[in-house]
Design an enzyme around this catalytic site. Structure first.
Site, PDB file in Angstrom:
ATOM      1  N   TYR A 142       0.822  -1.216   0.000  1.00  0.00           N
ATOM      2  CA  TYR A 142       0.000   0.000   0.000  1.00  0.00           C
ATOM      3  C   TYR A 142       0.857   1.267   0.000  1.00  0.00           C
ATOM      4  CZ  TYR A 142      -4.082  -2.898   0.282  1.00  0.00           C
ATOM      5  OH  TYR A 142      -5.053  -3.830  -0.021  1.00  0.00           O
ATOM      6  N   ARG A 187       1.149   1.800  -3.569  1.00  0.00           N
ATOM      7  CA  ARG A 187      -0.091   2.315  -4.152  1.00  0.00           C
ATOM      8  C   ARG A 187      -0.222   3.822  -3.883  1.00  0.00           C
ATOM      9  NH1 ARG A 187       0.868  -1.846  -5.095  1.00  0.00           N
ATOM     10  NH2 ARG A 187       1.619  -0.688  -6.883  1.00  0.00           N
ATOM     11  N   GLN A 201     -16.191   2.105  -5.353  1.00  0.00           N
ATOM     12  CA  GLN A 201     -15.487   0.921  -4.872  1.00  0.00           C
ATOM     13  C   GLN A 201     -13.978   1.146  -4.912  1.00  0.00           C
ATOM     14  OE1 GLN A 201     -17.461  -2.922  -6.334  1.00  0.00           O
ATOM     15  NE2 GLN A 201     -18.178  -1.432  -7.820  1.00  0.00           N
ATOM     16  N   ASP A 254      -8.692   4.865  -4.557  1.00  0.00           N
ATOM     17  CA  ASP A 254      -7.926   6.045  -4.939  1.00  0.00           C
ATOM     18  C   ASP A 254      -8.681   7.316  -4.569  1.00  0.00           C
ATOM     19  OD1 ASP A 254      -9.634   7.005  -7.205  1.00  0.00           O
ATOM     20  OD2 ASP A 254      -9.014   5.136  -8.165  1.00  0.00           O
ATOM     21  N   HIS A 295     -14.750   0.730  -0.079  1.00  0.00           N
ATOM     22  CA  HIS A 295     -13.624  -0.160   0.222  1.00  0.00           C
ATOM     23  C   HIS A 295     -12.471   0.548   0.920  1.00  0.00           C
ATOM     24  CE1 HIS A 295     -15.121  -3.047  -3.160  1.00  0.00           C
ATOM     25  NE2 HIS A 295     -15.818  -3.147  -2.041  1.00  0.00           N
ATOM     26  N   THR A 318     -18.038  -0.333 -13.407  1.00  0.00           N
ATOM     27  CA  THR A 318     -18.247  -1.529 -12.605  1.00  0.00           C
ATOM     28  C   THR A 318     -19.437  -2.285 -13.173  1.00  0.00           C
ATOM     29  OG1 THR A 318     -18.694  -2.413 -10.390  1.00  0.00           O
ATOM     30  CG2 THR A 318     -19.670  -0.281 -10.931  1.00  0.00           C
ATOM     31  N   SER A 319     -19.309  -3.586 -13.290  1.00  0.00           N
ATOM     32  CA  SER A 319     -20.384  -4.365 -13.896  1.00  0.00           C
ATOM     33  C   SER A 319     -21.510  -4.578 -12.888  1.00  0.00           C
ATOM     34  CB  SER A 319     -19.867  -5.727 -14.362  1.00  0.00           C
ATOM     35  OG  SER A 319     -19.612  -6.568 -13.259  1.00  0.00           O
TER      36      SER A 319
END
Length: 231
Positions: free
Chosen positions: A55, A58, A88, A91, A106, A174-175
């Protein structure tokens, strides 16, 4: 007259054009790491240094990342609508793009909290690295403020409440088959228009929606045109 409420459910696809990748890009690997090693509570207890290092990288990536046109157009919708973004993504590109009302399902990569601390007892570290031995005010090892596999999603109820009040719902990047977005769609009131921006054809039987089959940036341009008469 009050503005109509527009709720945006966003996922990895909205940040892809800013160079942000997720584990779904590569068969269960996230930046060449196994997801269970860096994105699960079990992985944290197995190897905290590995997770912290992951992280830290990230956050370093995010320092350089810039919001793309999709993020900016979503923020501009606030001029004409009461907009809530439910993302979700971990960032901060919606924030950088100018959105002011954001629910992170998240967690957030630029925040940390003590191990075992309440979810809301978090604080901003920006892009600084966190090391073993870094602790909160109660002496607890700092951990990423992320909702990992194996943990509850504390913000899901608030997100569901926002969706239930929507006059327009936009799903982008997002699906409709991936949770929690799939579950949230079930809270939309009858008759509320649902739009989906995704480059892949979608065939979801339990929800009536209008698809804009394109990447996030071009799709958002089309969406803005489509709803300009729905203010």
């Amino acid at each position: 007259m009050s503005k109509k409420k527009l709720v945006v459910l966003s996922g990895a696809g909205v940040s892809a054009e800013s160079g942000i990748r997720t584990f779904r890009d590569s068969d269960g690997l996230w930046e060449n790491y196994k997801v269970e090693d860096v994105a699960s509570i079990d992985g944290w207890y197995r190897d905290r240094k590995l997770v912290l290092d992951f992280y830290n990288a990230r956050r370093k990536d995010l320092e350089k990342a810039e919001p793309n046109l999709a993020h900016k157009l979503i923020a501009e919708l606030e001029k004409d609508f009461d907009v809530t973004v439910i993302t979700q993504n971990i960032d901060n590109l919606h924030e950088k793009g100018g959105s002011t009302n954001i629910i992170h399902l998240h967690g957030e990569a630029t925040k940390v909290r003590g191990d075992g601390a309440d979810y809301n007892d978090n604080f901003e570290v920006g892009y600084k690295p966190i090391r073993l031995g870094d602790t909160d005010s109660r002496g607890r090892q700092l951990r990423p403020h992320i909702v990992w596999f194996g943990e509850a999603v504390p913000m899901i109820e608030k997100a569901a409440e926002e969706v239930s009040k929507a006059d327009i719902l936009l799903i982008i990047g997002t699906s409709l088959v991936v949770y929690p977005a799939a579950g949230l769609v079930g809270y939309v009131r009858a008759g509320v228009p649902v739009y989906l921006i995704d480059p892949h054809p979608m065939d979801v039987h339990y929800c009536q929606f209008e698809q804009i089959q394109d990447v996030a940036t071009r799709g958002m341009k089309k969406f803005v045109e489509m709803i300009k008469d729905k203010k």
